[in-house]
Design a protein around this motif. Structure first.
Motif, PDB file in Angstrom:
ATOM      1  N   LEU A 100       4.480 -10.195   1.489  1.00  0.00           N
ATOM      2  CA  LEU A 100       3.129 -11.087   1.932  1.00  0.00           C
ATOM      3  C   LEU A 100       3.153 -11.621   3.191  1.00  0.00           C
ATOM      4  CD1 LEU A 100       0.385 -12.409   0.809  1.00  0.00           C
ATOM      5  CD2 LEU A 100       1.993 -13.843  -0.381  1.00  0.00           C
ATOM      6  N   ASN A 101       4.453 -12.424   3.454  1.00  0.00           N
ATOM      7  CA  ASN A 101       4.545 -13.099   4.748  1.00  0.00           C
ATOM      8  C   ASN A 101       4.272 -12.300   6.028  1.00  0.00           C
ATOM      9  OD1 ASN A 101       4.975 -15.684   3.677  1.00  0.00           O
ATOM     10  ND2 ASN A 101       7.196 -14.980   3.160  1.00  0.00           N
ATOM     11  N   GLU A 102       4.705 -11.041   5.946  1.00  0.00           N
ATOM     12  CA  GLU A 102       4.382  -9.812   7.168  1.00  0.00           C
ATOM     13  C   GLU A 102       2.910  -9.757   7.154  1.00  0.00           C
ATOM     14  OE1 GLU A 102       6.942  -6.480   8.545  1.00  0.00           O
ATOM     15  OE2 GLU A 102       5.802  -5.555   6.868  1.00  0.00           O
ATOM     16  N   ALA A 103       2.266  -9.535   6.034  1.00  0.00           N
ATOM     17  CA  ALA A 103       0.946  -9.209   5.956  1.00  0.00           C
ATOM     18  C   ALA A 103       0.170 -10.456   6.642  1.00  0.00           C
ATOM     19  CB  ALA A 103       0.175  -9.060   4.568  1.00  0.00           C
ATOM     20  N   MET A 104       0.409 -11.724   6.036  1.00  0.00           N
ATOM     21  CA  MET A 104      -0.189 -12.970   6.456  1.00  0.00           C
ATOM     22  C   MET A 104       0.083 -13.058   8.153  1.00  0.00           C
ATOM     23  SD  MET A 104      -1.733 -14.733   3.986  1.00  0.00           S
ATOM     24  CE  MET A 104      -1.765 -14.545   2.101  1.00  0.00           C
ATOM     25  N   ARG A 105       1.215 -12.661   8.468  1.00  0.00           N
ATOM     26  CA  ARG A 105       1.594 -12.840   9.817  1.00  0.00           C
ATOM     27  C   ARG A 105       0.694 -11.867  10.866  1.00  0.00           C
ATOM     28  NH1 ARG A 105       6.534 -12.316  13.648  1.00  0.00           N
ATOM     29  NH2 ARG A 105       6.574 -14.343  14.710  1.00  0.00           N
ATOM     30  N   LEU A 106       0.615 -10.798  10.289  1.00  0.00           N
ATOM     31  CA  LEU A 106       0.168  -9.723  11.279  1.00  0.00           C
ATOM     32  C   LEU A 106      -1.446  -9.459  11.260  1.00  0.00           C
ATOM     33  CD1 LEU A 106       2.967  -6.953  11.125  1.00  0.00           C
ATOM     34  CD2 LEU A 106       2.679  -8.376  12.808  1.00  0.00           C
ATOM     35  N   GLY A 107      -1.665  -9.643  10.013  1.00  0.00           N
ATOM     36  CA  GLY A 107      -3.336  -9.094   9.642  1.00  0.00           C
ATOM     37  C   GLY A 107      -4.229  -9.672  10.188  1.00  0.00           C
ATOM     38  N   ASP A 108      -5.334  -9.234  11.010  1.00  0.00           N
ATOM     39  CA  ASP A 108      -6.526 -10.028  11.273  1.00  0.00           C
ATOM     40  C   ASP A 108      -7.248 -10.152   9.860  1.00  0.00           C
ATOM     41  OD1 ASP A 108      -6.095  -9.971  14.034  1.00  0.00           O
ATOM     42  OD2 ASP A 108      -6.670  -7.726  14.272  1.00  0.00           O
ATOM     43  N   ARG A 109      -7.135  -8.880   8.956  1.00  0.00           N
ATOM     44  CA  ARG A 109      -7.784  -9.157   7.760  1.00  0.00           C
ATOM     45  C   ARG A 109      -6.693  -8.334   6.837  1.00  0.00           C
ATOM     46  NH1 ARG A 109     -12.729  -6.324   6.424  1.00  0.00           N
ATOM     47  NH2 ARG A 109     -12.136  -4.761   8.087  1.00  0.00           N
ATOM     48  N   ILE A 110      -6.709  -8.700   5.425  1.00  0.00           N
ATOM     49  CA  ILE A 110      -6.009  -8.210   4.548  1.00  0.00           C
ATOM     50  C   ILE A 110      -6.678  -7.802   3.370  1.00  0.00           C
ATOM     51  CG2 ILE A 110      -3.720  -8.695   3.107  1.00  0.00           C
ATOM     52  CD1 ILE A 110      -3.517 -11.117   4.982  1.00  0.00           C
ATOM     53  N   ALA A 111      -6.006  -6.542   2.831  1.00  0.00           N
ATOM     54  CA  ALA A 111      -6.453  -5.897   1.602  1.00  0.00           C
ATOM     55  C   ALA A 111      -5.527  -6.029   0.676  1.00  0.00           C
ATOM     56  CB  ALA A 111      -7.051  -4.502   1.861  1.00  0.00           C
ATOM     57  N   MET A 112      -5.636  -6.920  -0.428  1.00  0.00           N
ATOM     58  CA  MET A 112      -4.686  -7.257  -1.529  1.00  0.00           C
ATOM     59  C   MET A 112      -4.767  -6.029  -2.714  1.00  0.00           C
ATOM     60  SD  MET A 112      -2.972 -10.033  -0.766  1.00  0.00           S
ATOM     61  CE  MET A 112      -2.244 -10.807  -2.298  1.00  0.00           C
ATOM     62  N   MET A 113      -3.917  -5.089  -2.967  1.00  0.00           N
ATOM     63  CA  MET A 113      -3.995  -4.341  -4.003  1.00  0.00           C
ATOM     64  C   MET A 113      -3.409  -4.483  -5.067  1.00  0.00           C
ATOM     65  SD  MET A 113      -4.355  -0.608  -1.920  1.00  0.00           S
ATOM     66  CE  MET A 113      -4.959   0.103  -3.527  1.00  0.00           C
ATOM     67  N   ARG A 114      -3.490  -4.027  -6.300  1.00  0.00           N
ATOM     68  CA  ARG A 114      -2.921  -4.112  -7.407  1.00  0.00           C
ATOM     69  C   ARG A 114      -3.628  -3.093  -8.364  1.00  0.00           C
ATOM     70  NH1 ARG A 114      -4.349  -8.537 -12.169  1.00  0.00           N
ATOM     71  NH2 ARG A 114      -2.374  -8.229 -13.664  1.00  0.00           N
ATOM     72  N   ASP A 115      -2.410  -2.296  -9.167  1.00  0.00           N
ATOM     73  CA  ASP A 115      -2.784  -1.433  -9.851  1.00  0.00           C
ATOM     74  C   ASP A 115      -3.820  -0.426  -9.296  1.00  0.00           C
ATOM     75  OD1 ASP A 115      -0.832  -2.289 -11.551  1.00  0.00           O
ATOM     76  OD2 ASP A 115      -2.261  -3.401 -12.816  1.00  0.00           O
ATOM     77  N   GLY A 116      -3.793   0.011  -8.139  1.00  0.00           N
ATOM     78  CA  GLY A 116      -4.613   1.085  -7.620  1.00  0.00           C
ATOM     79  C   GLY A 116      -5.833   0.435  -6.993  1.00  0.00           C
TER      80      GLY A 116
END
Length: 396
Positions: A224-240
């Motif tokens: 999560l920290n990597e996603a928050m640091r790098l992403g202009d936008r983030i897609a959070m996935m769960r169970d497909g």
């Protein structure tokens, strides 16, 4: 502007008669219902767009479907249902020859485990994809050298991968992708095999390279920290399924589900939120050409203890305090001398919140926030900064 990558209603189901599983899911069946029938729903109705020059991060725990998703984007796995387009060209349901052309000309891949050829030199590894394309030796060696220089490995082209550290080997993998000079980079858990300190260094290097090269990057991670640091936008996935798509600030401040809220609850928001996200409009703004009487009127109407002074081009000139204005009016002055306009800390809108505390402690005046052109977009009084900490429940 046409998206670089578009995914529309993607499903990937493994097992016998997988298309039947799509129908069951569309009718309300759960992932477990499909398992009971011998089907595995890896990705369920995923849709997103990635804009040119954007770092789009797909984040999820093991088994969430993120790696399956990226393999559908580059055509390694055909979707059970849905469509992928790369820069306007369909990737799904096209002849293999055309798919290879799109991969060769438009998409490069950076893998988790480096995928370097041990019997080839570093330079040969970087140039390998160019050799497969049929590029002549001189040109591909020049490109390989340029790419190695980009990742701070100039002069290492003649070494074997085994002579390099893990972080250096991952930089070779990144250089190989850069040497292809494609518009799109797909990075599947590219840094997850590295030690934390090396991993952060690779993140820094990717951010620096992106500022220079402006690639479109689809980045897969479970961190999560990597996603928050790098992403202009983030897609959070769960169970497909994709639970939420948004900026780090949107996901932190307005989680779309209880799952997302619980997932991000321990994030240090001061390292994610920016000056622009907590700034507020200034109470009142005084132009440099306006005098003490106008300043006094603004103070009476708005009741602040200070006024932000701006130039005609909306760049900040300083702060004037109410005591200075009162003295100027009392003395009958027609203008505010520059001695009455005090300096204040100025930051850009993308400055991380954790960098603001020192400035606030050192200065009585509010922090002024400007855009990339230096124009005022807002201010952060000390009380606003403290309130933002309080909203975080006491961020470290």
């Amino acid at each position: 502007m046409q998206p670089s990558i578009t995914a529309s209603n993607l499903y990937k189901i493994f097992g016998r008669n997988p298309r039947r599983g799509v129908g069951l899911l569309e009718k309300g069946s759960s992932r477990q219902d499909l398992r009971d029938q011998g089907l595995t729903a890896a990705v369920i109705d995923a849709s997103f767009e990635v804009s040119p020059g954007e770092i789009f991060v797909v984040m999820g725990l093991s088994g969430s479907g993120k790696s399956t998703l990226i393999r559908m984007v580059n055509g390694l796995l055909p979707p059970t249902h849905g469509e992928v387009t790369i820069m306007g060209d369909r990737v799904t349901a096209i002849p293999e020859k055309e798919l290879r052309r799109i991969r060769r000309e438009r998409v490069s891949m950076v893998f988790q485990h480096f995928a370097l050829l041990p019997h080839r030199t570093v330079g040969e590894n970087v140039a390998y994809g160019l050799a497969v394309r049929g590029m002549n030796r001189t040109e591909r060696e020049e490109r390989a050298e340029r790419a190695l220089a980009m990742v701070d490995l100039a002069g290492w082209g003649g070494y074997r991968p085994s002579e390099l550290s893990g972080g250096m080997q991952q930089r070779v993998g990144l250089a190989r992708a850069l040497a292809a000079e494609t518009d799109i980079l797909l990075m599947d858990e590219a840094f997850s095999a590295l030690d934390p300190l090396i991993r952060r260094g690779m993140q820094d290097q990717l951010i620096e390279l992106q500022q220079k090269l402006d690639k479109t990057i689809l980045f897969i991670t479970h961190d999560l920290n990597e996603a928050m640091r790098l992403g202009d936008r983030i897609a959070m996935m769960r169970d497909g399924r994709i639970e939420q798509i948004g900026t780090a600030e949107q996901i932190l401040n307005d989680p779309a589900s209880n799952y997302v809220a619980q997932f991000v609850q321990d994030v240090d928001r001061t390292r994610v939120l920016t000056a622009g996200s907590i700034a507020e409009p200034p109470y009142a703004v005084l132009g440099t050409e306006q005098g003490p009487r106008t300043a006094h009127k603004l103070l009476r109407e708005n009741q602040p203890s200070w006024l932000l002074v701006v130039r005609r081009d909306r760049t900040p000139a300083g702060i004037v305090w109410e005591d200075d204005v009162a003295a100027a009016v009392r003395d009958g002055r027609d203008d505010l001398p520059w001695s009455d306009v005090h300096e204040m800390p100025v930051v850009t809108h993308d400055t991380p919140m954790n960098e603001l505390f020192g400035l606030s402690a050192q200065h009585r005046s509010p922090i002024v926030v400007v855009d990339d052109d230096g124009r005022v977009t807002g201010v952060i009084p000390r009380v606003t900064l403290l309130a933002a900490i309080g909203a975080d429940g006491g961020a470290a």
